[in-house]
Motif scaffolding. Structure first.
Motif, PDB file in Angstrom:
ATOM      1  N   LYS A  55      32.746  34.246  31.551  1.00 58.93           N
ATOM      2  CA  LYS A  55      34.137  34.715  31.477  1.00 58.93           C
ATOM      3  C   LYS A  55      35.080  33.671  30.894  1.00 58.93           C
ATOM      4  O   LYS A  55      35.952  33.988  30.110  1.00 58.93           O
ATOM      5  N   HIS A  76      43.775  26.723  44.756  1.00 63.24           N
ATOM      6  CA  HIS A  76      43.285  27.865  43.971  1.00 63.24           C
ATOM      7  C   HIS A  76      43.275  27.484  42.496  1.00 63.24           C
ATOM      8  O   HIS A  76      44.290  27.031  41.969  1.00 63.24           O
ATOM      9  N   ARG A  78      43.399  29.003  39.791  1.00 64.96           N
ATOM     10  CA  ARG A  78      44.300  29.652  38.841  1.00 64.96           C
ATOM     11  C   ARG A  78      45.766  29.601  39.281  1.00 64.96           C
ATOM     12  O   ARG A  78      46.642  29.199  38.531  1.00 64.96           O
ATOM     13  N   THR A  79      46.030  30.013  40.518  1.00 69.23           N
ATOM     14  CA  THR A  79      47.431  30.088  40.953  1.00 69.23           C
ATOM     15  C   THR A  79      47.954  28.749  41.461  1.00 69.23           C
ATOM     16  O   THR A  79      49.161  28.570  41.587  1.00 69.23           O
ATOM     17  N   LYS A  81      47.746  27.762  44.420  1.00 69.12           N
ATOM     18  CA  LYS A  81      48.154  27.886  45.822  1.00 69.12           C
ATOM     19  C   LYS A  81      47.247  27.004  46.701  1.00 69.12           C
ATOM     20  O   LYS A  81      46.040  27.011  46.545  1.00 69.12           O
ATOM     21  N   LYS A 103      34.291  38.492  54.318  1.00 73.89           N
ATOM     22  CA  LYS A 103      35.182  38.860  53.211  1.00 73.89           C
ATOM     23  C   LYS A 103      35.199  37.759  52.156  1.00 73.89           C
ATOM     24  O   LYS A 103      35.073  38.012  50.967  1.00 73.89           O
ATOM     25  N   TRP A 104      35.353  36.524  52.628  1.00 75.29           N
ATOM     26  CA  TRP A 104      35.473  35.428  51.654  1.00 75.29           C
ATOM     27  C   TRP A 104      34.147  35.105  50.991  1.00 75.29           C
ATOM     28  O   TRP A 104      34.109  34.740  49.813  1.00 75.29           O
ATOM     29  N   ARG A 107      33.895  37.784  48.174  1.00 73.79           N
ATOM     30  CA  ARG A 107      34.785  37.485  47.037  1.00 73.79           C
ATOM     31  C   ARG A 107      34.334  36.252  46.273  1.00 73.79           C
ATOM     32  O   ARG A 107      34.233  36.243  45.058  1.00 73.79           O
ATOM     33  N   TRP A 111      32.734  35.556  42.502  1.00 76.15           N
ATOM     34  CA  TRP A 111      33.477  34.817  41.475  1.00 76.15           C
ATOM     35  C   TRP A 111      32.687  33.598  41.014  1.00 76.15           C
ATOM     36  O   TRP A 111      32.582  33.328  39.816  1.00 76.15           O
TER      37      TRP A 111
ATOM     38  N   GLY B  60      48.591  37.390  49.980  1.00 78.59           N
ATOM     39  CA  GLY B  60      49.381  36.166  49.921  1.00 78.59           C
ATOM     40  C   GLY B  60      48.567  34.900  50.138  1.00 78.59           C
ATOM     41  O   GLY B  60      49.090  33.807  49.977  1.00 78.59           O
ATOM     42  N   SER B  61      47.274  35.040  50.503  1.00 77.43           N
ATOM     43  CA  SER B  61      46.484  33.821  50.691  1.00 77.43           C
ATOM     44  C   SER B  61      46.118  33.175  49.357  1.00 77.43           C
ATOM     45  O   SER B  61      45.822  31.986  49.309  1.00 77.43           O
ATOM     46  N   CYS B  62      46.124  33.962  48.282  1.00 83.49           N
ATOM     47  CA  CYS B  62      45.786  33.388  46.966  1.00 83.49           C
ATOM     48  C   CYS B  62      47.008  33.228  46.050  1.00 83.49           C
ATOM     49  O   CYS B  62      46.984  32.412  45.142  1.00 83.49           O
ATOM     50  N   HIS B  63      48.005  34.071  46.251  1.00 85.28           N
ATOM     51  CA  HIS B  63      49.162  33.995  45.348  1.00 85.28           C
ATOM     52  C   HIS B  63      50.425  34.422  46.074  1.00 85.28           C
ATOM     53  O   HIS B  63      50.352  34.936  47.201  1.00 85.28           O
ATOM     54  N   PHE B  64      51.553  34.250  45.434  1.00 84.36           N
ATOM     55  CA  PHE B  64      52.829  34.703  45.990  1.00 84.36           C
ATOM     56  C   PHE B  64      52.693  36.184  46.384  1.00 84.36           C
ATOM     57  O   PHE B  64      52.150  36.975  45.615  1.00 84.36           O
ATOM     58  N   ASP B  85      37.833  43.025  39.738  1.00 80.63           N
ATOM     59  CA  ASP B  85      38.220  42.164  38.619  1.00 80.63           C
ATOM     60  C   ASP B  85      39.749  42.090  38.589  1.00 80.63           C
ATOM     61  O   ASP B  85      40.411  42.763  37.804  1.00 80.63           O
ATOM     62  N   PHE B  87      42.597  40.301  37.597  1.00 82.37           N
ATOM     63  CA  PHE B  87      43.010  39.257  36.641  1.00 82.37           C
ATOM     64  C   PHE B  87      41.930  38.174  36.528  1.00 82.37           C
ATOM     65  O   PHE B  87      42.238  36.983  36.498  1.00 82.37           O
ATOM     66  N   GLY B  88      40.672  38.627  36.524  1.00 85.06           N
ATOM     67  CA  GLY B  88      39.564  37.682  36.363  1.00 85.06           C
ATOM     68  C   GLY B  88      39.007  37.166  37.681  1.00 85.06           C
ATOM     69  O   GLY B  88      37.987  36.484  37.702  1.00 85.06           O
ATOM     70  N   GLU B  89      39.648  37.480  38.798  1.00 79.65           N
ATOM     71  CA  GLU B  89      39.177  37.024  40.106  1.00 79.65           C
ATOM     72  C   GLU B  89      38.543  38.191  40.843  1.00 79.65           C
ATOM     73  O   GLU B  89      38.897  39.342  40.601  1.00 79.65           O
ATOM     74  N   ASN B  90      37.668  37.863  41.793  1.00 87.23           N
ATOM     75  CA  ASN B  90      37.208  38.912  42.693  1.00 87.23           C
ATOM     76  C   ASN B  90      38.101  38.901  43.922  1.00 87.23           C
ATOM     77  O   ASN B  90      38.215  37.890  44.603  1.00 87.23           O
ATOM     78  N   ALA B  91      38.745  40.008  44.193  1.00 88.69           N
ATOM     79  CA  ALA B  91      39.666  40.081  45.337  1.00 88.69           C
ATOM     80  C   ALA B  91      39.349  41.279  46.222  1.00 88.69           C
ATOM     81  O   ALA B  91      40.228  41.851  46.856  1.00 88.69           O
ATOM     82  N   GLU B  92      38.052  41.651  46.264  1.00 89.22           N
ATOM     83  CA  GLU B  92      37.662  42.817  47.050  1.00 89.22           C
ATOM     84  C   GLU B  92      37.817  42.572  48.544  1.00 89.22           C
ATOM     85  O   GLU B  92      37.621  41.457  49.008  1.00 89.22           O
ATOM     86  N   PHE B  93      38.144  43.616  49.256  1.00 88.57           N
ATOM     87  CA  PHE B  93      38.027  43.557  50.708  1.00 88.57           C
ATOM     88  C   PHE B  93      37.786  44.937  51.283  1.00 88.57           C
ATOM     89  O   PHE B  93      37.756  45.931  50.553  1.00 88.57           O
ATOM     90  N   ASN B 163      54.083  32.583  39.300  1.00 91.47           N
ATOM     91  CA  ASN B 163      54.417  31.773  40.473  1.00 91.47           C
ATOM     92  C   ASN B 163      55.926  31.838  40.749  1.00 91.47           C
ATOM     93  O   ASN B 163      56.621  30.817  40.696  1.00 91.47           O
TER      94      ASN B 163
END
Lengths: 133, 190
Positions: A55, A76, A78-79, A81, A103-104, A107, A111, B60-64, B85, B87-93, B163
């Motif tokens: 990617k 993080h 990318r962000t 954070k 969960k983590w 994810r 990634w 909010g744990s990864c971004h604003f 996918d 924005f290129g991240e895996n954010a499944e839950f 941000n």
């Protein structure tokens, strides 16, 4: 056994119970999936394992965000954070809920390695993390 | 002096100040220094602040934790349908949790919110499009067109237009007014 020893033993046993509650049920889950003999040193190798991502054409590992020092804050990728330390010795909120652990793993394995982690891998990594000093 | 006259004078002053205050967060707020004395008490958030703990925890744990009122419902539905996918991240839950969060986002979305900035964002988005990035809406682009890239993407302390809170110091309260802007390494903007 005198009272002092009892208190000492009780405190040794009870202190890790909070994070142990979450990680214990995680370990049970991985064992029921056929995994066994979890190893912190295998977990450490997996933690540092570098996997190429098509990617962004970069190498990815757990330390891309969490760094190799688990008592320190991560970031993080990318962000930017801040990510709280992974080691329970530095962050007592870690590994208190099996749902959050799972969960983590889902994810972040996807990634980092492009696939879900196996029960054995998760058990090894978790063993590495909870014993990190 | 008659008590009624004093009371009337006080009310008039309050109303006059609040009138100025209401324009605080408005589209062109370059004249911020003319704010009324009472503006702080009357100013309202441009978008409704986030008040949902699962949303703060999961997203909010990864971004604003972007307020629901920053995108229309159709955008949130599309975004939540593609978390593998993100924005290129895996954010499944967990899908039950994801549904609850989607409900929260939809309930406060820009196309239903009465907050003025939500309405401005919504009005700037064509009906047939469902943008996933707030920073690609016409309203956002117009509001940031004077910001040189070196202040944001070229600024290691900011990094990206996503941000929000790096420059909008009151972003978490739903206020994106120019008065709250402080660009790291650059300074105040208003």
């Amino acid at each position: 056994m005198n009272i002092k020893n009892l208190i000492l033993i009780a405190s040794l046993v009870l202190s890790p119970t909070i994070f142990a509650a979450g990680s214990a049920s995680a370990f049970d889950k991985y064992k029921s999936g056929g995994a066994a003999n979890f190893s912190a040193s295998n977990g450490e190798k997996l933690w540092q394992r570098q996997v190429h991502s098509a990617k962004d054409n970069k190498m990815r590992s757990c330390s891309s965000c969490h760094t190799d020092n688990l008592t320190q804050m991560g970031k993080h990728h990318r962000t930017g954070k801040p990510i709280k330390p992974m080691a329970p010795s530095a962050n007592s909120a870690r590994f208190t809920k099996v749902k959050k652990i799972e969960k983590w793993f889902k994810r972040n394995c996807k990634w980092t390695w492009g696939r879900e982690c196996t029960a054995q891998e998760k058990g090894d990594i978790l063993t590495y993390l909870i014993n990190y000093k | 002096m008659n008590r009624k006259i004093i009371l009337g004078a006080v009310i008039t002053t309050l109303l006059a100040s609040s009138g100025v205050a209401m324009s605080d967060d408005d589209d062109d707020d370059h004249d911020g220094r003319k704010r009324g004395l009472f503006s702080r008490f009357f100013s309202k958030a441009g978008v409704t602040p986030v008040n949902n703990q699962p949303y703060i925890d999961e997203c909010g744990s990864c971004h604003f934790a972007f307020q629901p009122g920053l995108l229309p419902a159709r955008s949130w539905k599309k975004l939540m349908g593609g978390l593998d996918d993100h924005f290129g991240e895996n954010a499944e839950f967990d899908s039950a949790d994801a549904q609850k969060i989607l409900n929260y986002l939809v309930a406060g979305a820009a196309d239903t919110s009465s907050a003025h900035r939500s309405q401005s964002i919504n009005n700037s988005i064509p009906r047939n499009s469902a943008p996933l990035r707030i920073s690609e809406t016409r309203y956002f682009l117009r509001k940031h067109d004077e910001i040189p890239p070196r202040y944001v993407t070229g600024n290691p302390k900011v990094g990206s237009f996503s941000n929000c809170e790096k420059c909008h110091t009151e972003a978490a309260k739903g206020s994106f007014s120019e008065h709250g802007v402080h660009i790291p390494g650059v300074g105040r903007w208003d």
